[in-house]
Design a protein around this motif. Sequence first.
Motif, PDB file in Angstrom:
ATOM      1  N   ALA A   1       0.804  -1.225   0.000  1.00  0.00           N
ATOM      2  CA  ALA A   1       0.000   0.000   0.000  1.00  0.00           C
ATOM      3  C   ALA A   1       0.833   1.269   0.000  1.00  0.00           C
ATOM      4  CB  ALA A   1      -0.923   0.011   1.225  1.00  0.00           C
ATOM      5  N   THR A   2       2.120   1.152   0.265  1.00  0.00           N
ATOM      6  CA  THR A   2       2.966   2.332   0.463  1.00  0.00           C
ATOM      7  C   THR A   2       2.882   3.343  -0.682  1.00  0.00           C
ATOM      8  OG1 THR A   2       4.497   0.996   1.778  1.00  0.00           O
ATOM      9  CG2 THR A   2       5.312   3.106   0.946  1.00  0.00           C
ATOM     10  N   PRO A   3       2.910   2.928  -1.963  1.00  0.00           N
ATOM     11  CA  PRO A   3       2.879   3.939  -3.041  1.00  0.00           C
ATOM     12  C   PRO A   3       1.567   4.710  -3.128  1.00  0.00           C
ATOM     13  CG  PRO A   3       3.699   1.816  -3.853  1.00  0.00           C
ATOM     14  CD  PRO A   3       3.103   1.566  -2.501  1.00  0.00           C
ATOM     15  N   PHE A   4       0.524   4.262  -2.433  1.00  0.00           N
ATOM     16  CA  PHE A   4      -0.799   4.859  -2.614  1.00  0.00           C
ATOM     17  C   PHE A   4      -1.312   5.618  -1.390  1.00  0.00           C
ATOM     18  CE2 PHE A   4      -0.520   0.682  -4.744  1.00  0.00           C
ATOM     19  CZ  PHE A   4      -0.423   1.130  -6.051  1.00  0.00           C
ATOM     20  N   LEU A   5      -0.674   5.443  -0.246  1.00  0.00           N
ATOM     21  CA  LEU A   5      -1.221   5.996   0.987  1.00  0.00           C
ATOM     22  C   LEU A   5      -1.306   7.518   0.963  1.00  0.00           C
ATOM     23  CD1 LEU A   5       0.362   3.673   3.702  1.00  0.00           C
ATOM     24  CD2 LEU A   5      -1.939   3.605   2.706  1.00  0.00           C
ATOM     25  N   THR A   6      -0.317   8.173   0.365  1.00  0.00           N
ATOM     26  CA  THR A   6      -0.346   9.638   0.313  1.00  0.00           C
ATOM     27  C   THR A   6      -1.538  10.126  -0.499  1.00  0.00           C
ATOM     28  OG1 THR A   6       2.064   9.776   0.525  1.00  0.00           O
ATOM     29  CG2 THR A   6       0.915  11.703  -0.369  1.00  0.00           C
ATOM     30  N   SER A   7      -1.794   9.493  -1.631  1.00  0.00           N
ATOM     31  CA  SER A   7      -2.916   9.902  -2.476  1.00  0.00           C
ATOM     32  C   SER A   7      -4.258   9.561  -1.840  1.00  0.00           C
ATOM     33  CB  SER A   7      -2.809   9.233  -3.854  1.00  0.00           C
ATOM     34  OG  SER A   7      -1.640   9.650  -4.519  1.00  0.00           O
ATOM     35  N   LEU A   8      -4.338   8.436  -1.151  1.00  0.00           N
ATOM     36  CA  LEU A   8      -5.603   8.025  -0.537  1.00  0.00           C
ATOM     37  C   LEU A   8      -5.943   8.852   0.694  1.00  0.00           C
ATOM     38  CD1 LEU A   8      -5.289   4.149  -0.894  1.00  0.00           C
ATOM     39  CD2 LEU A   8      -6.637   5.708  -2.296  1.00  0.00           C
ATOM     40  N   GLN A   9      -4.935   9.343   1.416  1.00  0.00           N
ATOM     41  CA  GLN A   9      -5.121  10.263   2.544  1.00  0.00           C
ATOM     42  C   GLN A   9      -6.087   9.722   3.600  1.00  0.00           C
ATOM     43  OE1 GLN A   9      -6.398  13.887   0.581  1.00  0.00           O
ATOM     44  NE2 GLN A   9      -4.313  14.464   0.027  1.00  0.00           N
ATOM     45  N   GLY A  10      -6.134   8.421   3.746  1.00  0.00           N
ATOM     46  CA  GLY A  10      -7.007   7.837   4.760  1.00  0.00           C
ATOM     47  C   GLY A  10      -8.491   7.968   4.460  1.00  0.00           C
ATOM     48  N   ASP A  11      -8.850   8.391   3.250  1.00  0.00           N
ATOM     49  CA  ASP A  11     -10.237   8.641   2.881  1.00  0.00           C
ATOM     50  C   ASP A  11     -10.767   7.449   2.087  1.00  0.00           C
ATOM     51  OD1 ASP A  11     -12.674   9.525   1.935  1.00  0.00           O
ATOM     52  OD2 ASP A  11     -11.907  11.394   1.075  1.00  0.00           O
ATOM     53  N   VAL A  12     -11.800   6.774   2.609  1.00  0.00           N
ATOM     54  CA  VAL A  12     -12.345   5.592   1.945  1.00  0.00           C
ATOM     55  C   VAL A  12     -13.038   5.954   0.631  1.00  0.00           C
ATOM     56  CG1 VAL A  12     -12.590   4.318   4.095  1.00  0.00           C
ATOM     57  CG2 VAL A  12     -14.506   5.715   3.257  1.00  0.00           C
ATOM     58  N   GLY A  13     -13.266   7.229   0.384  1.00  0.00           N
ATOM     59  CA  GLY A  13     -13.893   7.651  -0.866  1.00  0.00           C
ATOM     60  C   GLY A  13     -12.905   7.925  -1.979  1.00  0.00           C
ATOM     61  N   GLN A  14     -11.613   7.935  -1.671  1.00  0.00           N
ATOM     62  CA  GLN A  14     -10.587   8.189  -2.677  1.00  0.00           C
ATOM     63  C   GLN A  14     -10.143   6.883  -3.324  1.00  0.00           C
ATOM     64  OE1 GLN A  14      -9.330  11.112  -3.682  1.00  0.00           O
ATOM     65  NE2 GLN A  14     -10.521  12.351  -2.251  1.00  0.00           N
ATOM     66  N   GLU A  15      -9.633   6.978  -4.562  1.00  0.00           N
ATOM     67  CA  GLU A  15      -9.076   5.809  -5.228  1.00  0.00           C
ATOM     68  C   GLU A  15      -7.965   6.242  -6.168  1.00  0.00           C
ATOM     69  OE1 GLU A  15     -12.414   4.040  -7.145  1.00  0.00           O
ATOM     70  OE2 GLU A  15     -12.360   5.393  -8.871  1.00  0.00           O
ATOM     71  N   VAL A  16      -7.101   5.286  -6.465  1.00  0.00           N
ATOM     72  CA  VAL A  16      -5.966   5.537  -7.358  1.00  0.00           C
ATOM     73  C   VAL A  16      -5.957   4.448  -8.416  1.00  0.00           C
ATOM     74  CG1 VAL A  16      -3.467   5.737  -7.552  1.00  0.00           C
ATOM     75  CG2 VAL A  16      -4.624   6.575  -5.490  1.00  0.00           C
ATOM     76  N   ALA A  17      -5.850   4.838  -9.697  1.00  0.00           N
ATOM     77  CA  ALA A  17      -5.743   3.866 -10.785  1.00  0.00           C
ATOM     78  C   ALA A  17      -4.286   3.463 -10.940  1.00  0.00           C
ATOM     79  CB  ALA A  17      -6.281   4.454 -12.083  1.00  0.00           C
ATOM     80  N   ALA A  18      -4.019   2.159 -10.868  1.00  0.00           N
ATOM     81  CA  ALA A  18      -2.645   1.667 -10.933  1.00  0.00           C
ATOM     82  C   ALA A  18      -2.533   0.569 -11.974  1.00  0.00           C
ATOM     83  CB  ALA A  18      -2.215   1.140  -9.567  1.00  0.00           C
ATOM     84  N   GLU A  19      -1.381   0.504 -12.624  1.00  0.00           N
ATOM     85  CA  GLU A  19      -1.118  -0.550 -13.600  1.00  0.00           C
ATOM     86  C   GLU A  19      -0.423  -1.740 -12.959  1.00  0.00           C
ATOM     87  OE1 GLU A  19       0.999  -1.155 -17.996  1.00  0.00           O
ATOM     88  OE2 GLU A  19       1.463   0.602 -16.766  1.00  0.00           O
ATOM     89  N   LEU A  20       0.422  -1.467 -11.962  1.00  0.00           N
ATOM     90  CA  LEU A  20       1.214  -2.505 -11.308  1.00  0.00           C
ATOM     91  C   LEU A  20       0.930  -2.542  -9.818  1.00  0.00           C
ATOM     92  CD1 LEU A  20       4.676  -1.859 -13.020  1.00  0.00           C
ATOM     93  CD2 LEU A  20       3.077  -3.688 -13.568  1.00  0.00           C
ATOM     94  N   LEU A  21       0.912  -3.751  -9.255  1.00  0.00           N
ATOM     95  CA  LEU A  21       0.795  -3.925  -7.811  1.00  0.00           C
ATOM     96  C   LEU A  21       1.794  -4.983  -7.361  1.00  0.00           C
ATOM     97  CD1 LEU A  21      -3.074  -4.015  -7.130  1.00  0.00           C
ATOM     98  CD2 LEU A  21      -1.489  -2.149  -6.602  1.00  0.00           C
ATOM     99  N   GLN A  22       2.489  -4.692  -6.271  1.00  0.00           N
ATOM    100  CA  GLN A  22       3.354  -5.686  -5.656  1.00  0.00           C
ATOM    101  C   GLN A  22       2.569  -6.426  -4.575  1.00  0.00           C
ATOM    102  OE1 GLN A  22       6.597  -4.197  -3.270  1.00  0.00           O
ATOM    103  NE2 GLN A  22       7.832  -6.051  -3.558  1.00  0.00           N
ATOM    104  N   LEU A  23       2.621  -7.747  -4.609  1.00  0.00           N
ATOM    105  CA  LEU A  23       1.877  -8.572  -3.669  1.00  0.00           C
ATOM    106  C   LEU A  23       2.840  -9.368  -2.796  1.00  0.00           C
ATOM    107  CD1 LEU A  23      -0.763 -10.084  -6.150  1.00  0.00           C
ATOM    108  CD2 LEU A  23      -0.946  -7.963  -4.815  1.00  0.00           C
ATOM    109  N   PHE A  24       2.620  -9.309  -1.478  1.00  0.00           N
ATOM    110  CA  PHE A  24       3.396 -10.102  -0.534  1.00  0.00           C
ATOM    111  C   PHE A  24       2.576 -11.310  -0.097  1.00  0.00           C
ATOM    112  CE2 PHE A  24       5.468  -5.996  -0.200  1.00  0.00           C
ATOM    113  CZ  PHE A  24       6.810  -6.340  -0.118  1.00  0.00           C
ATOM    114  N   VAL A  25       3.215 -12.458  -0.059  1.00  0.00           N
ATOM    115  CA  VAL A  25       2.551 -13.684   0.364  1.00  0.00           C
ATOM    116  C   VAL A  25       2.529 -13.743   1.886  1.00  0.00           C
ATOM    117  CG1 VAL A  25       2.566 -16.208   0.259  1.00  0.00           C
ATOM    118  CG2 VAL A  25       3.344 -14.864  -1.709  1.00  0.00           C
ATOM    119  N   ILE A  26       1.308 -13.857   2.461  1.00  0.00           N
ATOM    120  CA  ILE A  26       1.167 -14.035   3.899  1.00  0.00           C
ATOM    121  C   ILE A  26       1.323 -15.528   4.193  1.00  0.00           C
ATOM    122  CG2 ILE A  26      -0.299 -13.663   5.911  1.00  0.00           C
ATOM    123  CD1 ILE A  26       0.518 -11.109   4.431  1.00  0.00           C
TER     124      ILE A  26
END
Length: 352
Positions: free
Chosen positions: A252-277
Amino acid sequence: MSSIALRVLALALGAVLGGCTEPPSELRRAARVEGRVELAGPARGNAYLFLFAPDEAPPENRGEPRYVAAVPEVRLAAGDARFRFSEVGPDVYRLWGFLDANGDADLTVDVLAQPGAGDWVPESSVELNAQPGQVLPADLVLPRRVRRPLPSFQVVEQGDGGVVSLTDSATAIVSFTVKSEGFGVLRGDEPRFFVRLADANGDGTPDDVNGDGVVDLWPQFFLNFVPKPGQSVPLDSRGRPARVIVPLLPNATPFLTSLQGDVGQEVAAELLQLFVIPLAQAITEEPGRGRVVTTLGAVPVGEYELWAVNEEGGFWFVPNDLGRRSGEPLPSQALRFRVVHAANADAGPGSP
């Protein structure tokens, strides 16, 4: 073509042919379901309708439909929105369907047999109780338009020989990257991952379901265990196999600044890094309790599918029928995922 796709195609053909004549005498104890599709938008596209078992119907659940019917665009445009399911076995069902407004649904391909951006869907499925010999009236209202494209993707790291190997280690840190891609089969805007903070209860506060201090995001990703003969999974209270998954955590790190903790905000992204839990969860639906999640003692070794699900219920998974089709298969959609014992293999892509 997959067994599910073949069954869907056969059921659809049977529904069209069976809707033209009365069933023969030996089948008259079967029920018949008939009604109209009620559209909130223009009559553009084919309408598909399905009868599911009560606990398998969208949008809450996913299952294989028992019966399929269709209303073609030419009839809808002429004002004839009637549908019929003939020769329905007496039972309890849930009726669900959608209007394929952009023409990219394909009931013979697993990941394309669902509504996408611009299509019209019901708010919920409709419960039906079909009795022997009954003609059961049932209309389906389609008031809601799907906003988001399907979360279609390919994995950037294609693994060794088309297989991504992971381990059941509880300590290995493993990640890989997924890229949003339409593959020329989805119409409309170029697919993207629409990243937003999850807020399942609608309280305006981002969710942190597992309490790890990291906010949950849409879309959600997980590895879905596909047991082979001889491999067992936990059972629910009714003796049915649980769905076993391994959660994946988007970075989530690349998007947190743009999302600003607001559940109404969204960011369009082409790439996502996924960590295996490094844990496995058994998911069941229990009477009176709903969805129950149980953490297992170990991650099962074996084959998995990689799933993505967006906030509207649209999904994509790999491997899928696009990677298995006989004509022009897509190699990226045939990628397989395998979990092995940590002592038998390296940690996999992205391991340190």
